[in-house]
Design a protein around this motif. Structure first.
Motif, PDB file in Angstrom:
ATOM      1  N   ASP A  46       0.886  -1.158   0.000  1.00 22.55           N
ATOM      2  CA  ASP A  46       0.000   0.000   0.000  1.00 22.55           C
ATOM      3  C   ASP A  46       0.927   1.212   0.000  1.00 22.55           C
ATOM      4  O   ASP A  46       1.650   1.459   0.966  1.00 22.55           O
ATOM      5  N   PHE A  47       0.937   1.940  -1.086  1.00 27.23           N
ATOM      6  CA  PHE A  47       1.842   3.074  -1.251  1.00 27.23           C
ATOM      7  C   PHE A  47       0.996   4.335  -1.337  1.00 27.23           C
ATOM      8  O   PHE A  47       0.335   4.580  -2.333  1.00 27.23           O
ATOM      9  N   HIS A  48       0.952   5.090  -0.275  1.00 33.14           N
ATOM     10  CA  HIS A  48       0.169   6.325  -0.185  1.00 33.14           C
ATOM     11  C   HIS A  48      -1.294   6.105  -0.540  1.00 33.14           C
ATOM     12  O   HIS A  48      -1.917   6.928  -1.215  1.00 33.14           O
ATOM     13  N   GLY A  49      -1.828   4.969  -0.109  1.00 29.68           N
ATOM     14  CA  GLY A  49      -3.248   4.711  -0.283  1.00 29.68           C
ATOM     15  C   GLY A  49      -3.642   3.958  -1.541  1.00 29.68           C
ATOM     16  O   GLY A  49      -4.815   3.672  -1.744  1.00 29.68           O
ATOM     17  N   ILE A  50      -2.675   3.640  -2.403  1.00 30.31           N
ATOM     18  CA  ILE A  50      -2.964   2.835  -3.598  1.00 30.31           C
ATOM     19  C   ILE A  50      -2.100   1.582  -3.537  1.00 30.31           C
ATOM     20  O   ILE A  50      -0.900   1.655  -3.281  1.00 30.31           O
ATOM     21  N   PHE A  51      -2.708   0.447  -3.788  1.00 29.63           N
ATOM     22  CA  PHE A  51      -2.018  -0.835  -3.694  1.00 29.63           C
ATOM     23  C   PHE A  51      -1.254  -1.134  -4.987  1.00 29.63           C
ATOM     24  O   PHE A  51      -1.759  -0.899  -6.080  1.00 29.63           O
ATOM     25  N   SER A  52      -0.034  -1.641  -4.848  1.00 26.87           N
ATOM     26  CA  SER A  52       0.783  -2.029  -5.999  1.00 26.87           C
ATOM     27  C   SER A  52       1.204  -3.489  -5.861  1.00 26.87           C
ATOM     28  O   SER A  52       1.562  -3.936  -4.773  1.00 26.87           O
ATOM     29  N   HIS A  53       1.184  -4.207  -6.985  1.00 27.18           N
ATOM     30  CA  HIS A  53       1.627  -5.602  -7.033  1.00 27.18           C
ATOM     31  C   HIS A  53       2.879  -5.769  -7.883  1.00 27.18           C
ATOM     32  O   HIS A  53       3.358  -6.877  -8.046  1.00 27.18           O
ATOM     33  N   ARG A  78      -6.522  11.987  -6.055  1.00 22.70           N
ATOM     34  CA  ARG A  78      -6.221  13.188  -5.269  1.00 22.70           C
ATOM     35  C   ARG A  78      -5.710  12.823  -3.871  1.00 22.70           C
ATOM     36  O   ARG A  78      -4.806  13.467  -3.341  1.00 22.70           O
ATOM     37  N   GLN A  79      -6.280  11.791  -3.263  1.00 28.12           N
ATOM     38  CA  GLN A  79      -5.840  11.365  -1.931  1.00 28.12           C
ATOM     39  C   GLN A  79      -4.366  10.940  -1.970  1.00 28.12           C
ATOM     40  O   GLN A  79      -3.583  11.316  -1.105  1.00 28.12           O
ATOM     41  N   PHE A  80      -3.980  10.153  -2.978  1.00 25.85           N
ATOM     42  CA  PHE A  80      -2.595   9.738  -3.152  1.00 25.85           C
ATOM     43  C   PHE A  80      -1.720  10.983  -3.332  1.00 25.85           C
ATOM     44  O   PHE A  80      -0.687  11.129  -2.682  1.00 25.85           O
ATOM     45  N   TYR A  81      -2.134  11.857  -4.238  1.00 23.64           N
ATOM     46  CA  TYR A  81      -1.363  13.059  -4.556  1.00 23.64           C
ATOM     47  C   TYR A  81      -1.132  13.911  -3.301  1.00 23.64           C
ATOM     48  O   TYR A  81      -0.008  14.333  -3.027  1.00 23.64           O
ATOM     49  N   ASP A  82      -2.181  14.140  -2.516  1.00 23.06           N
ATOM     50  CA  ASP A  82      -2.039  14.952  -1.303  1.00 23.06           C
ATOM     51  C   ASP A  82      -1.091  14.291  -0.303  1.00 23.06           C
ATOM     52  O   ASP A  82      -0.255  14.957   0.304  1.00 23.06           O
ATOM     53  N   THR A 130      -2.146  21.720 -13.740  1.00 30.59           N
ATOM     54  CA  THR A 130      -2.389  21.366 -12.351  1.00 30.59           C
ATOM     55  C   THR A 130      -2.803  19.902 -12.281  1.00 30.59           C
ATOM     56  O   THR A 130      -3.096  19.277 -13.305  1.00 30.59           O
ATOM     57  N   PHE A 131      -2.879  19.371 -11.085  1.00 33.56           N
ATOM     58  CA  PHE A 131      -3.306  17.989 -10.912  1.00 33.56           C
ATOM     59  C   PHE A 131      -4.732  17.788 -11.431  1.00 33.56           C
ATOM     60  O   PHE A 131      -5.048  16.746 -11.995  1.00 33.56           O
ATOM     61  N   GLU A 132      -5.581  18.790 -11.276  1.00 30.24           N
ATOM     62  CA  GLU A 132      -6.964  18.700 -11.729  1.00 30.24           C
ATOM     63  C   GLU A 132      -7.083  18.628 -13.256  1.00 30.24           C
ATOM     64  O   GLU A 132      -8.118  18.230 -13.783  1.00 30.24           O
ATOM     65  N   ASP A 133      -6.035  19.010 -13.986  1.00 34.42           N
ATOM     66  CA  ASP A 133      -6.040  18.982 -15.454  1.00 34.42           C
ATOM     67  C   ASP A 133      -5.741  17.596 -16.023  1.00 34.42           C
ATOM     68  O   ASP A 133      -5.544  17.456 -17.226  1.00 34.42           O
ATOM     69  N   LYS A 134      -5.703  16.572 -15.172  1.00 43.00           N
ATOM     70  CA  LYS A 134      -5.366  15.204 -15.573  1.00 43.00           C
ATOM     71  C   LYS A 134      -4.006  15.170 -16.285  1.00 43.00           C
ATOM     72  O   LYS A 134      -3.906  14.938 -17.481  1.00 43.00           O
ATOM     73  N   PRO A 135      -2.938  15.377 -15.522  1.00 48.48           N
ATOM     74  CA  PRO A 135      -1.607  15.451 -16.134  1.00 48.48           C
ATOM     75  C   PRO A 135      -1.150  14.135 -16.747  1.00 48.48           C
ATOM     76  O   PRO A 135      -1.583  13.056 -16.337  1.00 48.48           O
ATOM     77  N   LEU A 136      -0.273  14.263 -17.737  1.00 47.99           N
ATOM     78  CA  LEU A 136       0.394  13.114 -18.326  1.00 47.99           C
ATOM     79  C   LEU A 136       1.534  12.677 -17.410  1.00 47.99           C
ATOM     80  O   LEU A 136       1.731  11.508 -17.164  1.00 47.99           O
ATOM     81  N   PHE A 137       2.297  13.644 -16.910  1.00 50.44           N
ATOM     82  CA  PHE A 137       3.348  13.320 -15.952  1.00 50.44           C
ATOM     83  C   PHE A 137       3.668  14.504 -15.058  1.00 50.44           C
ATOM     84  O   PHE A 137       3.351  15.652 -15.375  1.00 50.44           O
ATOM     85  N   GLY A 144      19.684  15.150  -5.076  1.00 50.80           N
ATOM     86  CA  GLY A 144      20.315  13.858  -5.312  1.00 50.80           C
ATOM     87  C   GLY A 144      19.449  12.821  -5.999  1.00 50.80           C
ATOM     88  O   GLY A 144      19.916  11.726  -6.282  1.00 50.80           O
ATOM     89  N   PHE A 145      18.171  13.122  -6.254  1.00 55.07           N
ATOM     90  CA  PHE A 145      17.320  12.167  -6.959  1.00 55.07           C
ATOM     91  C   PHE A 145      16.131  12.893  -7.590  1.00 55.07           C
ATOM     92  O   PHE A 145      15.885  14.071  -7.317  1.00 55.07           O
ATOM     93  N   TYR A 146      15.431  12.180  -8.439  1.00 57.00           N
ATOM     94  CA  TYR A 146      14.246  12.694  -9.123  1.00 57.00           C
ATOM     95  C   TYR A 146      13.089  11.735  -8.897  1.00 57.00           C
ATOM     96  O   TYR A 146      13.287  10.534  -8.727  1.00 57.00           O
ATOM     97  N   ILE A 147      11.887  12.275  -8.916  1.00 55.45           N
ATOM     98  CA  ILE A 147      10.676  11.463  -8.879  1.00 55.45           C
ATOM     99  C   ILE A 147       9.851  11.855 -10.098  1.00 55.45           C
ATOM    100  O   ILE A 147       9.662  13.041 -10.365  1.00 55.45           O
ATOM    101  N   GLN A 148       9.403  10.843 -10.832  1.00 55.48           N
ATOM    102  CA  GLN A 148       8.557  11.084 -12.001  1.00 55.48           C
ATOM    103  C   GLN A 148       7.289  10.251 -11.851  1.00 55.48           C
ATOM    104  O   GLN A 148       7.373   9.053 -11.602  1.00 55.48           O
ATOM    105  N   ALA A 149       6.148  10.891 -11.977  1.00 50.61           N
ATOM    106  CA  ALA A 149       4.868  10.192 -11.946  1.00 50.61           C
ATOM    107  C   ALA A 149       4.290  10.231 -13.356  1.00 50.61           C
ATOM    108  O   ALA A 149       4.178  11.299 -13.947  1.00 50.61           O
TER     109      ALA A 149
END
Length: 177
Positions: A46-53, A78-82, A130-137, A144-149
């Motif tokens: 469970d990663f920030h409220g969304i399950f990953s396998h 939105r819950q994950f994002y927040d 914005t997040f509400e615009d349904k972003p592609l990434f 020292g690192f990057y995060i890409q969604a």
């Protein structure tokens, strides 16, 4: 809630990551590149409220981790994002598609064909949104690192990648009004 700090696994040996994540990875061979890609479908978190396998790890030729990607069977909500921005702050960039145009389309020739697909080629512009615009990434540039969604709304999937290298693209900043 997530207790693994994936950013702290970057630069470590794959064996350390396997112990920390609690998963055995399967190597996927790519002969002509200087990286190795490992994946595990035995991953459960469970990663920030969304399950990953499913998780994948990119290493150099010595199995030192360059990137870790957590794959989700749904779009980040939105819950994950927040929750995520509480931990990592606001993203430096949120990119959405704009001015999308269909360039070409192909349709199956025979309706009775058991396998057929429609192919559509589209072009568009990437602009800041914005997040509400349904972003592609979205991109976080950390020390020292990057995060890409990556969010694929039509396929209902998304990924979060932690990496030591900057994203392989350079997008001009066109702020959306």
């Amino acid at each position: 809630m997530n207790t693994i700090k994936f950013e702290e696994l970057l630069g470590k040996h794959l064996s350390y990551v396997e112990k920390t994540v609690g998963s055995n990875f399967r190597k996927n061979d790519f002969e002509k590149v200087k990286i190795s890609l490992y994946s595990s479908q035995n991953f459960n978190m469970d990663f920030h409220g969304i399950f990953s396998h499913f998780i994948s790890v990119e290493t150099d030729k010595n199995d030192i981790v360059k990137a870790i990607t957590i794959h989700f069977g749904e779009v980040i909500n939105r819950q994950f994002y927040d929750s995520f921005i509480e931990k990592y702050g606001e993203p430096n960039h949120i990119y959405v598609m704009s001015n999308i145009k269909v360039i070409s389309e192909t349709s199956p020739h025979e309706i009775d064909d058991p396998f057929h697909q429609n192919l559509t080629k589209r072009e568009g512009d990437l602009i800041e949104g914005t997040f509400e615009d349904k972003p592609l990434f979205m991109i976080w540039e950390k020390d020292g690192f990057y995060i890409q969604a990556f969010l694929r709304h039509k396929q209902n999937i998304s990924e979060i990648m932690f990496s030591v290298e900057s994203p392989p693209f350079n997008v001009k900043s066109n702020k959306k009004n």
